[in-house]
Design an enzyme around this catalytic site. Structure first.
Site, short mmCIF file in Angstrom:
data_model
loop_
_atom_site.label_atom_id
_atom_site.label_comp_id
_atom_site.label_asym_id
_atom_site.label_seq_id
_atom_site.Cartn_x
_atom_site.Cartn_y
_atom_site.Cartn_z
CB CYS A 108 -88.44 -4.43 -7.95
SG CYS A 108 -88.14 -3.62 -9.38
CG HIS A 130 -84.91 -0.33 -8.24
ND1 HIS A 130 -86.04 -0.85 -8.42
CD2 HIS A 130 -85.17 0.93 -7.42
CE1 HIS A 130 -87.03 -0.55 -7.95
NE2 HIS A 130 -86.59 0.80 -7.37
CG HIS A 173 -79.64 2.02 -5.72
ND1 HIS A 173 -79.56 1.95 -7.06
CD2 HIS A 173 -78.49 1.67 -5.16
CE1 HIS A 173 -78.53 1.09 -7.23
NE2 HIS A 173 -77.84 1.23 -6.18
CD GLN A 182 -73.91 2.20 -2.65
OE1 GLN A 182 -73.38 1.48 -1.92
NE2 GLN A 182 -73.51 2.43 -4.00
CB CYS A 208 -84.79 -5.59 -10.02
SG CYS A 208 -84.34 -3.99 -8.59
CG ASN A 230 -72.26 5.79 -7.54
OD1 ASN A 230 -71.70 6.81 -7.15
ND2 ASN A 230 -71.74 4.40 -6.80
#
Ligand SMILES: [Zn+2]
Length: 384
Positions: free
Chosen positions: A98, A209, A211, A213, A95, A198
């Site tokens: 991370c 992960h 997150h 945008q 990932c 999303n």
């Protein structure tokens, strides 16, 4: 943080990745008190040290996307062919969001972090602005895909989701969104700053992960442009602000209200397009996140977390896929447009998704299988 209404002691540390992209750590000073080592990155003696160096051999990207104006609809379209090579659903041990640990280098060099924001390595939009040019034929207007795309990591915990965050961490994310809105809005050529998340493979998320945008757009988004036109019409006919009237009407009617606090109300809109769709408005209208006052900022985290948790309880399937979209006023249109958040899922039952098919994708005409009043009732009842 100068220029924004962030509540101290949120601490911002700006660093640079190996290919020149910016990485910004946001730390809650209160949470770090006592752990500070007083390093170079420490501002005010409250933050964790954030000076880890990105040791990866990265070449700078040359994105080169383009924006084109659809002459038939007036909508801007971004053509970003270079993004086809971007990272797609890597295994958890690879990932890129991370922290960097155990000799593995991710996008975030630190061994731990609270909230981190960095420039997307595969941006749809990047670089300095230039005036759009019209081709000699007169119909075709295009320009460079200027602007900026950023990734916001909500937590270092790969397995968490936004709904798992504490109110304090959600507040830190709000501070990061606000700070980015202030800074990106000030960039030359940026028309609108769009913060969104999303969530879920069903939505097409390429990284698991937790997150979101941020897009700093060189144009006004088509949906915002339509809202601005409606708001102008309403001002001309009714003499009032469209969003003030809309929020007042939903609060007075009440049937579609899902949650209400002292400073915010969440409701399913009268003509909801998605099976479960909620709009969250501050009672005092503001154009964007930077204009929220302390009371609004303090109340937002608990209401938003409760909404996300209710979405997750709707279908008995665990985490509900969703899109969460902050609508902020573009440059020069701050008088009539109202900051609000639109949260919706494409899931309509435990085993059925709403696909955008011929009517929606072909004509922008939505058919919703769930009545807004039923959706609001279910969301009101989806308590713990
Ligand atoms: Zn991760």
């Amino acid at each position: 943080m100068p220029g924004t209404s962030l509540t101290q002691p949120t601490v911002r540390t700006v660093t640079t990745l190996a290919d020149g992209r910016q990485l910004i750590y946001y730390d809650s000073g209160a949470a770090c008190a006592g752990a500070c080592d007083g390093g170079a990155a420490c501002e005010g003696g409250t933050a964790a040290r954030r000076d880890a160096v990105d040791e990866r051999p990265l070449d700078p990207q040359a994105p080169g996307s383009e924006v084109r104006l659809d002459p038939a609809t007036g909508d801007w379209v971004t053509i970003a062919a270079h993004r086809q090579a971007r990272t797609y659903q890597p295994p958890p041990e690879e990932c890129p969001l991370c922290p960097s640990r155990d000799g593995r280098h991710s996008e975030i060099p630190a061994a731990d972090y609270q909230v981190a924001v960095f420039e997307n390595r595969f941006p749809s939009l990047a670089g300095p602005p230039a005036e759009p040019v019209r081709a000699a034929e007169g119909l075709w207007t295009s320009g460079p895909g200027a602007g900026r795309c950023e990734v916001v990591c909500f937590t270092a915990d790969h397995e968490a989701s936004f709904a798992d965050l504490t109110p304090e961490r959600a507040r830190l994310v709000l501070d990061a969104w606000t700070d980015r809105t202030a800074e990106l809005s000030a960039l030359p050529g940026v028309r609108q700053v769009y913060c969104f998340e999303n969530r879920g493979a069903e939505i097409g998320v390429t990284l698991a992960h937790p997150h979101g945008q941020i897009y700093a757009l060189p144009f006004t988004a088509p949906r915002t442009a339509r809202m601005a036109a409606r708001a102008a019409e309403h001002r001309a006919t009714a003499g009032r602000n469209l969003f003030d009237d809309l929020l007042a009407a939903e609060r007075a009617h009440g049937e579609r209200v899902v949650l209400a606090g002292t400073h915010w109300t969440a409701f399913v809109p009268f003509a909801a397009r998605w099976p479960y769709e909620v709009h969250l408005y501050p009672h005092r209208r503001v154009p964007d996140l930077t204009a929220l006052d302390a009371d609004q900022r303090d109340e937002f985290p608990t209401l938003y977390l409760e909404l996300l948790r209710r979405f997750d309880r709707l279908f008995g399937t665990g985490r509900t896929p969703y899109i969460s979209a902050w609508h902020q006023a573009p440059a020069g249109q701050r008088d009539e447009l109202a900051l609000h958040l639109e949260l919706f899922t494409i899931r309509r039952t435990a085993d059925k998704l709403k696909y955008l098919a011929g009517v929606e994708s072909g004509m922008d005409a939505f058919v919703n299988d769930v009545t807004p009043e039923h959706a609001a009732r279910r969301l009101r009842e989806a308590t713990a």
